[in-house]
Design a protein around this motif. Sequence first.
Motif, PDB file in Angstrom:
ATOM      1  N   LEU A  26       0.838  -1.199   0.000  1.00 45.12           N
ATOM      2  CA  LEU A  26       0.000   0.000   0.000  1.00 45.12           C
ATOM      3  C   LEU A  26       0.872   1.248   0.000  1.00 45.12           C
ATOM      4  N   GLY A  27       2.067   1.128   0.600  1.00 42.14           N
ATOM      5  CA  GLY A  27       3.002   2.254   0.638  1.00 42.14           C
ATOM      6  C   GLY A  27       3.376   2.732  -0.760  1.00 42.14           C
ATOM      7  N   ASN A  28       3.507   1.797  -1.696  1.00 44.39           N
ATOM      8  CA  ASN A  28       3.895   2.206  -3.051  1.00 44.39           C
ATOM      9  C   ASN A  28       2.714   2.720  -3.851  1.00 44.39           C
ATOM     10  N   PHE A 106      -2.367  -1.677  11.897  1.00 44.81           N
ATOM     11  CA  PHE A 106      -3.127  -0.666  11.129  1.00 44.81           C
ATOM     12  C   PHE A 106      -3.217  -1.045   9.652  1.00 44.81           C
ATOM     13  N   TYR A 107      -2.194  -1.747   9.178  1.00 42.04           N
ATOM     14  CA  TYR A 107      -2.175  -2.147   7.769  1.00 42.04           C
ATOM     15  C   TYR A 107      -3.373  -3.059   7.452  1.00 42.04           C
ATOM     16  N   ALA A 108      -3.682  -3.962   8.405  1.00 39.26           N
ATOM     17  CA  ALA A 108      -4.794  -4.892   8.179  1.00 39.26           C
ATOM     18  C   ALA A 108      -6.126  -4.140   8.122  1.00 39.26           C
ATOM     19  N   PHE A 222      11.800   4.365   3.983  1.00 37.69           N
ATOM     20  CA  PHE A 222      11.975   3.287   4.966  1.00 37.69           C
ATOM     21  C   PHE A 222      10.759   2.368   4.991  1.00 37.69           C
ATOM     22  N   PHE A 223       9.579   3.002   4.939  1.00 41.74           N
ATOM     23  CA  PHE A 223       8.352   2.199   4.977  1.00 41.74           C
ATOM     24  C   PHE A 223       8.279   1.332   3.729  1.00 41.74           C
ATOM     25  N   SER A 224       8.587   1.956   2.596  1.00 42.02           N
ATOM     26  CA  SER A 224       8.429   1.245   1.338  1.00 42.02           C
ATOM     27  C   SER A 224       9.384   0.061   1.226  1.00 42.02           C
TER      28      SER A 224
END
Length: 448
Positions: A26-28, A106-108, A222-224
Amino acid sequence: MASGHRAQFSSRLGFILAAAGSAVGLGNIWGFPTQAASNGGAVFLITYLIMVFVLAYPLLVAELTIGRFGASNPIRSLMSIAPKQKLLASSVGIAGMLGVSGILSFYAIVAGWFFGFLIGPVLSVLGFESAAAWLEGFGTARNIVLMLVFMLLTIFVVRSGVTDGIEKWSSRLMPVLFILFVSMVAYTLLQDGAMEGLKMYLVPDMSHFSPDLMVSAMGQAFFSLSIGVCTMMVYGSYLRKDADIPKTAAQVALLDTGVAFVAGLLILPAMFVAQNNGVEIYSDAGALLDGDTLVFSVLPAMFDTMGGAGLIIGIAFFALMVIAALTSSISMLEVPVSCASEELNKDRKTVVWWIGGAIALFSTLIILNFGSMFGLVISVTTEYMQPILGLIMALIAGWIWKRNQVLEELSQGNPELKDSLFWKIWPTYVRVVCPILMALVFLWPVLK
Ligand code: PFF
């Protein structure tokens, strides 16, 4: 399961697809384009590219190498490179495990929303209008149910272990993701209005440049690349000894950055196509609508204006998001699962339910206290834990880990590494340059 022989990715391609699967998420497809849209388009893109290659890539190599050297779960791998500082090393491992569990919680929730928007239109076509409306509304019960469905999918994959679960599903899903993605970009760019978005994305507007933009771009990088919270370390621990880590890491970073870049070619033009079709994309105050509104109202509104094709495109778009999220969430769950199953000597199939269940419980807590917790958990885990833990890992790898051990580990995949340019630069770079650069990026907004 703690046993003498440890699971391994069965092929180099399998590893690359799994690691790229973790990175591409989702980050990308959502985070990067929406941040670029609200931060001056090309200026953000350029800063982001610099952050990926100057800061994140060297740390990705470090995490993968620590994991492969330790050939164990992240807590133990970190202890193996710092045998005299076991307390520090194990604390970093535990913090990484907690950080990644927070990210998954939170991603879920967000992935569940995408799942709702994937199933909603199908139900609506089949005549189940009220069920569709429920899935696309943001009610508490709906958020909990969708989060649980996504967590179950994640548990289902991780339960089967590295080769039969993670590698198998990443290798199946990643090609589907690439095909869906490229077809969607091609379709969007052919629509009226797309060029305006393209211009905004690719022509830099320097007035947006600021120290805060650098911090956002660093956090996004960093997240990606999934750095700082032990996911890449645990995947590294399943990597074969003959794999060339600097090269493999470069391939993963390039794939990840390529997808983020191309996602910008999808989302920004799509916003202007939506505007061209009569959908509002600016708020009353004149600012571009933010991330959630964009994805969950502007895009569906645009799909609606496209008639029959819009239905298919919408389903393809949300399927893309769910697949991208799943190949990332499995890498997150693998961290606590590997730590708990190996440290407590318990069966993976049992542990995965306990840990998945605990994270789902925490996600439920976030949903029930959405206003106060959702943003806070995102900020603590991604803005603070990921960069700070990444920094500490760089310091441990650079200052504590014995240089000849690092060389020996890396040389197994590339016997000529000792004389390469990489080896001339990387050790000092991780030891000195990365920490200084990160400190500067962090302190600049405070000191200016
Ligand atoms: N890299 C994933 C994305 O871009 O969506 C998110 C992520 C995965 C972050 C795994 C952290 C992690 F450990």
